[in-house]
Scaffold this active site. Structure first.
Site, mmCIF file in Angstrom:
data_model
loop_
_atom_site.group_PDB
_atom_site.id
_atom_site.type_symbol
_atom_site.label_atom_id
_atom_site.label_comp_id
_atom_site.label_asym_id
_atom_site.label_seq_id
_atom_site.Cartn_x
_atom_site.Cartn_y
_atom_site.Cartn_z
ATOM 1 N N CYS A 340 -43.094 35.017 7.819
ATOM 2 C CA CYS A 340 -44.330 35.536 8.158
ATOM 3 C C CYS A 340 -45.150 35.103 9.371
ATOM 4 O O CYS A 340 -45.710 36.166 10.049
ATOM 5 C CB CYS A 340 -45.289 35.545 6.818
ATOM 6 S SG CYS A 340 -45.139 33.787 6.046
ATOM 7 N N ARG A 369 -34.340 26.546 4.217
ATOM 8 C CA ARG A 369 -35.330 25.412 3.491
ATOM 9 C C ARG A 369 -34.534 24.227 3.105
ATOM 10 O O ARG A 369 -33.481 24.649 2.630
ATOM 11 C CB ARG A 369 -35.790 26.087 2.497
ATOM 12 C CG ARG A 369 -36.828 27.363 2.831
ATOM 13 C CD ARG A 369 -37.548 28.153 1.504
ATOM 14 N NE ARG A 369 -38.055 29.264 2.161
ATOM 15 C CZ ARG A 369 -38.658 30.317 1.416
ATOM 16 N NH1 ARG A 369 -38.768 29.933 -0.024
ATOM 17 N NH2 ARG A 369 -39.624 31.257 1.690
ATOM 18 N N GLN A 387 -33.703 36.888 3.541
ATOM 19 C CA GLN A 387 -34.715 37.649 2.668
ATOM 20 C C GLN A 387 -34.724 39.165 3.175
ATOM 21 O O GLN A 387 -34.401 39.506 4.303
ATOM 22 C CB GLN A 387 -35.949 37.204 2.960
ATOM 23 C CG GLN A 387 -36.160 35.658 2.300
ATOM 24 C CD GLN A 387 -37.514 35.296 2.624
ATOM 25 O OE1 GLN A 387 -38.014 35.038 3.773
ATOM 26 N NE2 GLN A 387 -38.472 34.769 1.424
ATOM 27 N N ASP A 389 -37.148 40.510 3.828
ATOM 28 C CA ASP A 389 -38.569 40.431 3.785
ATOM 29 C C ASP A 389 -39.328 41.434 4.286
ATOM 30 O O ASP A 389 -38.725 42.188 5.172
ATOM 31 C CB ASP A 389 -38.746 39.148 4.713
ATOM 32 C CG ASP A 389 -39.902 38.478 4.179
ATOM 33 O OD1 ASP A 389 -40.603 38.814 3.398
ATOM 34 O OD2 ASP A 389 -40.347 37.257 4.990
ATOM 35 N N HIS A 391 -43.549 42.504 5.528
ATOM 36 C CA HIS A 391 -45.048 42.207 5.502
ATOM 37 C C HIS A 391 -45.900 43.423 5.776
ATOM 38 O O HIS A 391 -45.466 44.232 6.535
ATOM 39 C CB HIS A 391 -45.666 41.114 6.393
ATOM 40 C CG HIS A 391 -44.740 39.854 5.935
ATOM 41 N ND1 HIS A 391 -43.396 39.507 6.439
ATOM 42 C CD2 HIS A 391 -45.190 38.999 5.040
ATOM 43 C CE1 HIS A 391 -43.398 38.438 6.069
ATOM 44 N NE2 HIS A 391 -44.176 38.127 5.324
ATOM 45 N N LYS A 471 -50.333 37.748 -7.223
ATOM 46 C CA LYS A 471 -49.072 38.080 -6.759
ATOM 47 C C LYS A 471 -48.596 39.219 -7.910
ATOM 48 O O LYS A 471 -48.864 38.790 -9.254
ATOM 49 C CB LYS A 471 -47.951 37.074 -6.582
ATOM 50 C CG LYS A 471 -47.894 36.135 -7.457
ATOM 51 C CD LYS A 471 -46.967 35.342 -7.244
ATOM 52 C CE LYS A 471 -46.640 33.935 -8.038
ATOM 53 N NZ LYS A 471 -45.508 33.321 -7.750
ATOM 54 N N HIS A 517 -46.962 39.578 1.396
ATOM 55 C CA HIS A 517 -45.575 39.448 1.634
ATOM 56 C C HIS A 517 -44.944 39.892 0.326
ATOM 57 O O HIS A 517 -45.360 40.011 -0.637
ATOM 58 C CB HIS A 517 -45.374 37.881 1.134
ATOM 59 C CG HIS A 517 -46.336 36.942 2.004
ATOM 60 N ND1 HIS A 517 -46.091 36.236 3.250
ATOM 61 C CD2 HIS A 517 -47.700 36.727 2.020
ATOM 62 C CE1 HIS A 517 -47.278 35.745 3.650
ATOM 63 N NE2 HIS A 517 -48.012 35.694 2.767
#
Length: 640
Positions: A340, A369, A387, A389, A391, A471, A517
RNA sequence: GCUCAUAUAGCUCAGCGGUAGAGCACUUGCUUGGUAAGUAAGAGGUCACCGGUUCAAGUCCGGUUAUGAGCUCCA
């Protein structure tokens, strides 16, 4: 007195009647299978005295609640007693039920291992055989403490001491005075206990706190009948057979090694699956208005400080150290744990107008991570993962429509990947949070409205949202009924402000956009793990790494086999030949165990007739087709 | 990160004080066989790593690393 039944009818019973009296009054069959009651919505023991005008329903042994009570009694009255009998020095902590079973935590000076479970089970059977009845006594705090002090059960004392109630501590006794503290209800007698099996032993912290003492936890599963027990044990076996770590090795998809714990070495076939999945998601994202971007792997700590990650999540970040050669740079960098902040940097290039919103960036972002060593698990929990991912930068007013679009997008992807069912979980504001109550109200309402509009069922998890926004989590169910949380849709009122992302509104003033996200698969690594287990390695045709193997029966047909392979390859099919000097049954066995979807066996007949003999995974049938028809059929099958 | 367990051939595992074994896989020979294992021979191991005990250590002890089952965690 008057008792109201669930169908709103009522019955007159003498004063001081119990749940059991009520069951008897309704019918002898019910009296036989009744084990507890629900009084005004609260579960009570069958022999508790009922109050006038209460609403009562009867729990029978074969209901869901009944099985749960049976498991509860089994652990608290039988497992606990067996452990005390065999290990008199041990101390009892807690023994709740869990999905499909129960456990009991005990402190035991002697280590209890898997081998001891047999012994404990035998002791349990002995206890059950007594068919001892269970009676309850209500004690004051002082009296209850006295009982457990005399038994040296310090964990029970602690539970009582920490309770804010003063009276009515429930102590359940068996005929021979074994006693356990319990919220209840329990079975009226041990005669109701069905089939059970102790399954494993492990350590667990007292009260789940890592600072506390490690206790021994004994797990078990229990059912009403042997048949149900065996059914459950079979599904456990089935899950073991599907274990993606085992299949991944057998199918030669990936491996891990000591030098890079938690990071995948993808082998050619595993990487083929990965690429197919990524291509699939990529094309869907393109169709849905996302713009793919890519951001750096290693970024200066300054950005992580600005985003807030350095403060909060440094423990979980891989930090790079400056080496001698580059010492003049003196920079500290981190491998990105999230995409992000990078996406905000792209957003921040140039001035954005409200007309640019919603703006949707997608990235197949590789994140690192530093997960604690004990938490890693095959592909399911890794330290380096990609991911799907994305946004979404939007205005508050666009939250609802974007939520709806996302849910539909996710639903169509899941369906195409073989998952028809998923649950939605809405997590609302936690105590510690940023943003005004007004914006939380608006955001939570928008999320809920979007789900309702689409008619999906959902449940609300109060207070489980992130500090930066509410979320949605999406939980899918696999082929053997297990649930996996994959998709997520998280509103963020914090990051755009922190990293100063803005847009010029209709009013000509600058505003911070809402950031969302979102991910559908979560991580490719984990999702492939789930796919392997869902399909037990038998991937749908379009995902399978090796789609077709052409196996020759005699060497005379080698040229024809290669010709077929080339025709298929020309159509984009992943086809290989197996021309080895082996029998056809050997080749069939080998490629079947590798889960190749289609085997084409080629012998003299096929060569002479320009046909193929087609055999599909999971079936012993073979089917002879004209070559051209077979190729058309296979090409058609390759479409999602 | 915590507790317990495990680490021997490519894979699955046996050996548990006297310097390594099976099945499958692999290589080679024979075999051209019609839908889940044809046959014979051969090759293959610093017994995870570091240290200790012992005349002698895959084997016993300690540590490290990784893995497994739980626990805790998962922005």
């Amino acid at each position: 007195m008057k008792i109201v039944l669930p169908d709103k009818s009522s019955r007159e019973l003498p004063a001081e009647s119990t749940g059991f009296d009520l069951a008897k009054d309704i019918g002898p069959g019910l009296a036989k299978s009744a084990i507890a009651v629900v009084v005004d919505g609260i579960q009570k023991d069958l022999n508790d005295v009922l109050k006038d005008k209460s609403e009562v329903s009867i729990i029978t042994i074969d209901s869901k609640e009944g099985i749960d009570i049976m498991r509860h009694t089994l652990t608290a009255q039988v497992l606990a007693k067996a452990v005390k009998n065999l290990y008199p020095e041990s101390k009892l902590a807690i023994g709740p039920t869990i999905e499909n079973g129960f456990y009991y935590d005990v402190e035991c000076s002697e280590a209890i291992s898997l081998d001891d479970l047999d012994k404990i089970e035998r002791e349990m059977h002995k206890i059950i055989k007594s068919e001892s009845s269970i009676t309850k006594k209500l004690l004051s705090k002082k009296e209850a403490l006295k009982v457990f002090k005399s038994l040296d059960e310090s964990y029970k004392e602690e539970i009582i001491n920490e309770s804010d109630q003063e009276d009515d501590f429930q102590l359940y006794y068996q005929d021979d005075d074994f006693v356990d503290l319990c919220r209840g209800p329990h079975l009226p007698s041990l005669g109701f206990i069905g089939s059970f099996k102790l399954t494993k032993v492990s350590g667990a912290y007292w009260k789940g706190d890592a600072n506390n003492k490690m206790l021994t936890r004994i797990y078990g599963t229990a059912w009403n009948t042997d048949k149900d027990l065996n059914k459950y044990l079979n599904t456990l076996e089935e899950a073991e057979k599907r274990d993606h770590r085992k299949l991944g090795k057998e199918m030669d998809l990936f491996h891990f090694q000591d030098e890079a714990p938690g990071m995948v070495f993808w082998h050619p076939d595993g990487w083929t699956i990965y690429r197919n999945l990524r291509n699939f998601v990529r094309s869907r994202l393109q169709d849905s208005g996302y713009i793919e971007v890519n951001t750096p792997q290693v970024i200066d700590r300054k950005l992580w400080e600005a985003s807030g990650h350095w403060d909060k999540y440094r423990e979980n970040m891989f930090i790079t150290e400056v080496d001698e050669e580059h010492a003049n740079e003196k920079r500290i960098n981190a491998l990105k744990p999230m995409n992000c902040p990078g996406h905000v940097q792209i957003y921040n290039q140039g001035i954005k107008s409200y007309k640019d919103l919603p703006l949707k960036y997608a990235e197949f972002g590789l994140c690192h991570r530093y997960e604690p060593s004990g938490t890693m698990h095959g592909l399911m929990r890794v330290r380096a993962f990609t991911q799907d991912d994305g946004h979404i930068f939007c205005t508050e007013n666009q939250i609802e429509s974007e939520t709806g679009l996302f849910i539909e997008f996710l639903s169509s992807l899941y369906a195409d990947l073989g998952f028809k069912d998923f649950d939605i979980k809405l997590s609302t504001r936690p105590e510690m949070r940023v943003g005004t109550d007004e914006i939380w109200d608006k955001a939570e309402e928008a999320l809920e409205a979007a789900i309702k509009n689409l008619g999906y069922p959902y449940r609300i998890d109060e207070g489980d949202g992130a500090f930066y926004g509410p979320k949605l989590d999406f939980v899918l169910t696999d082929a053997i009924g297990r649930e996996w949380q994959c998709g997520t849709f998280q509103l963020d009122f914090n990051l755009a402000e922190r990293l100063d992302a803005q847009y010029v509104g209709e009013d000509g003033k600058k505003h911070h956009p809402v950031m969302i996200h979102r991910a559908v698969l979560g991580s490719f690594e984990r999702f492939i793990g789930i796919l392997i287990e869902n399909y037990a390695g038998k991937f749908p045709f379009w995902l399978a790494p090796q789609q077709v193997v052409i196996a020759s029966i005699i060497s005379d047909v080698n040229d024809y086999s290669v010709e077929i392979m080339n025709l298929l390859k020309k159509q984009g099919i992943r086809a290989e030949v197996d021309l080895r000097n082996e029998k056809i049954s050997y080749k069939v066995r080998e490629h079947s165990s590798k889960k190749v979807p289609i085997i084409l066996a080629i012998g003299k007949n096929e060569m002479n007739d320009k046909t193929v003999s087609i055999r599909r995974i999971g079936s012993k049938d073979t089917n002879v087709l004209q070559l051209e028809d077979a190729i058309n059929e296979i090409v058609k099958e390759n479409k999602i």
